[in-house]
Motif scaffolding. Sequence first.
Motif, mmCIF file in Angstrom:
data_model
loop_
_atom_site.group_PDB
_atom_site.id
_atom_site.type_symbol
_atom_site.label_atom_id
_atom_site.label_comp_id
_atom_site.label_asym_id
_atom_site.label_seq_id
_atom_site.Cartn_x
_atom_site.Cartn_y
_atom_site.Cartn_z
ATOM 1 N N ALA A 64 0.822 -1.205 0.000
ATOM 2 C CA ALA A 64 0.000 0.000 0.000
ATOM 3 C C ALA A 64 0.858 1.258 0.000
ATOM 4 O O ALA A 64 0.602 2.205 -0.760
ATOM 5 C CB ALA A 64 -0.935 -0.009 1.199
ATOM 6 N N ARG A 121 2.670 2.182 -3.351
ATOM 7 C CA ARG A 121 1.831 2.472 -4.526
ATOM 8 C C ARG A 121 1.990 1.424 -5.623
ATOM 9 O O ARG A 121 2.777 1.607 -6.558
ATOM 10 C CB ARG A 121 2.154 3.845 -5.106
ATOM 11 N N SER A 132 -4.108 -1.510 -4.302
ATOM 12 C CA SER A 132 -3.862 -1.681 -2.866
ATOM 13 C C SER A 132 -5.137 -2.021 -2.103
ATOM 14 O O SER A 132 -5.137 -2.887 -1.220
ATOM 15 C CB SER A 132 -3.228 -0.414 -2.278
ATOM 16 N N LEU A 161 -3.082 4.400 7.767
ATOM 17 C CA LEU A 161 -3.939 5.468 7.261
ATOM 18 C C LEU A 161 -3.774 6.742 8.071
ATOM 19 O O LEU A 161 -3.819 7.852 7.524
ATOM 20 C CB LEU A 161 -5.400 5.015 7.279
ATOM 21 N N ALA A 189 -0.729 8.482 6.923
ATOM 22 C CA ALA A 189 -0.965 9.091 5.614
ATOM 23 C C ALA A 189 -1.817 10.350 5.726
ATOM 24 O O ALA A 189 -1.569 11.348 5.042
ATOM 25 C CB ALA A 189 -1.638 8.075 4.691
ATOM 26 N N ASP A 199 -0.726 12.673 -2.882
ATOM 27 C CA ASP A 199 -0.656 11.588 -1.901
ATOM 28 C C ASP A 199 -1.990 11.411 -1.183
ATOM 29 O O ASP A 199 -2.453 10.290 -0.963
ATOM 30 C CB ASP A 199 0.446 11.870 -0.866
ATOM 31 N N TYR A 235 -4.437 9.670 -3.339
ATOM 32 C CA TYR A 235 -4.137 8.238 -3.409
ATOM 33 C C TYR A 235 -4.739 7.495 -2.219
ATOM 34 O O TYR A 235 -5.372 6.434 -2.373
ATOM 35 C CB TYR A 235 -2.623 8.031 -3.452
ATOM 36 N N TRP A 236 -4.559 8.036 -1.031
ATOM 37 C CA TRP A 236 -5.077 7.366 0.163
ATOM 38 C C TRP A 236 -6.594 7.470 0.257
ATOM 39 O O TRP A 236 -7.252 6.542 0.746
ATOM 40 C CB TRP A 236 -4.400 7.926 1.410
ATOM 41 N N ASN A 248 -7.852 4.663 -2.029
ATOM 42 C CA ASN A 248 -7.720 3.317 -1.473
ATOM 43 C C ASN A 248 -8.618 3.100 -0.267
ATOM 44 O O ASN A 248 -9.252 2.045 -0.135
ATOM 45 C CB ASN A 248 -6.259 3.047 -1.108
ATOM 46 N N ALA A 249 -8.685 4.096 0.612
ATOM 47 C CA ALA A 249 -9.532 3.951 1.803
ATOM 48 C C ALA A 249 -11.004 3.855 1.434
ATOM 49 O O ALA A 249 -11.747 3.023 1.969
ATOM 50 C CB ALA A 249 -9.300 5.125 2.754
#
Length: 476
Positions: free
Chosen positions: A65, A68, A78, A107, A110, A119, A122-123, A126-127
Motif C-alpha cells: 500500500a 503504490r 492496494s 492510514l 498518511a 498523496d 491516493y489514500w 484506497n480507503a
Amino acid sequence: MEDQKAQPKITEMNNLVKSLQEQLALMEAENQVLRKQIMNSSGSNNAQLSAQDHKEGIEALIDCAVNRVGMVHAKPVSAFTIYNCLLNWKSFQAEKTCVFDRLLQMLDTAAKNDNVADDLAYWLANASTLLILLQTNLKASTRTGLRKQKGLLKMEEGLQASSGRHQVEANYPALLFKLQLTAFVEAMYTTTRENLKKELTPLLSVAIQAPRAAKASIVRGQSFKNTDSPRKSFSDARGSAFSNSIAESPRKSFSDARGPSFKNSMQESHWKSITDNLSDSYIMLQENGVPATLIEKIMCQIFSFINVQLFNSILLRRECCTFSNGEYLKYGLSELEAWCEKLEELQIGSAWDELEHIKQATAFLVMLQKYKISYEELTQKICPALNVQQLYRICTQYWDDKYNSQSVSPNVLNNMRALMTDETSDVDSSDFLLDDDASIPFTLFEISSAVQVKEFTQFTLPKEILGIPALKLPQQ
C-alpha cells in the motif's frame, strides 16, 4: 394533469426515503451494539501479533500500500489487495486481531501528511474503495447480537438479496474497523476538498478584482493598448492538452458572452487559470482512482464554492455590481460551462447547477431596461433562487457603468421592502450572504450503491501481487 405527471417522481422519492431510513436504522443499531461491545472488550483488539495473524504478511501488505502498487481498470490495486488478504486470512471472522490496528496506523500516518494533494488523493482512493468493498461484502455475524434484533435481520437479508452479492459474516473487530475506516474516509474527503478550495481561492480573488483593477488603470491613464500583452503565470503553469481541449468546446446559454471586449484580453487569462485548476484537480482525483461518486461530490462542492465567492462579491462590492462586470462574469460562466460540457460524459454530476445564484445574478446585471421588469418577473423568472434580501441588495447598489441606465422601478423596490421583516431589512447586515458548504455530502450506503457489481467482482489482482509469498494469496 400536472399532479399525474408528478406522481411517479413522488413515489420514487418516497421509496428512496424509505430505503435510506432502513439503512440508517440498520447502521445505527450496528453502531450501538459495537460501542457496547467495545466498552466490554477490555482492549482485546490490542492483542499482540501471533503466527495466526500472519505478521510477515501484514508487513508485506503495508509495504504494498505504501509503495503504490498502481491501478487496474481505474481501480486502486492496494485496496483490493488489502481486502483479499483479509478475506483469505479470515480476519473478518477473528475475535482478536491486530491487523486492523496496523491498517489504521498506516492510514493515520498518511492522513497527517496532508500537504501533498496527490498523496492524499491516493489514500482517499484506497480507503474509500476498501470501505465500499467492506460495505458491500460484509454482514454482521449472529454472534455480535446485531442480527438478532427485531426486524433488522429481515431488513438486512432483503438488502443482501437486492444486491445479488454473497456476503461474509464479520465479527465486531471487523465491523469496528469499518466504522473507523468510514471516519478516515470522511476526514480525507474533507481535507482533499478544502485543499482544492485553497488552491482555487487566489485565482478567484484575482478574477473578482480584475474589472476593478482594469477600471483603475484606465482612470490613471495606464490602460494597455495591446490586448495581447502576456499575463500567463497561471495558464502557462497549469497548461495541459486536457484543458486546451476544453477551451475548444461549444458554448450554450452563455455563448454570446465572448465578444470583442473580452477576446484576447488579459482578463480572459483569469478565467482560464480557473478552468485549468479545475482540470488539474479532476485529473489528479481520477488518476489516483478516487471512486466516481466521490469525484462528483467534490466537484459539485467546488462549484458551489465558486458560486458562493462570485455571488457574495456582487453583494459586498459595489464595483462588482455593474453592467460591465456582469458582462465579465457572463464570459467567465461561459468558460465554466464549456469546461462542464467537455466532462459531460464523465463524473462531474450536476456541478454546473451549483452556480445557480451567480448565473441568475449575472443575467440580471446584463439585462437592458431593468426599470420595465415587474416584481413577479424578477422573482419568478429572472432570479427565482435569490431571496428578497439578496435581490434588494443587488437592485439598490447596481449601477450601469456602460449605458447609464436605471435599475428596477421604485414600485419593485417597495414590494421588496414590504416583504422584508424588521430583522432582515437592514441592507448593511450580512444575512444575505451565501455560506460555504462544509458538509459531508454522501453516506456509506450512497457511495456503495453507486458501484456496479461487475466492476468489483471481475477485478483480478496483478501477478506481481499474487506472487508475493508472504501474502499467501491463492492464484486467481
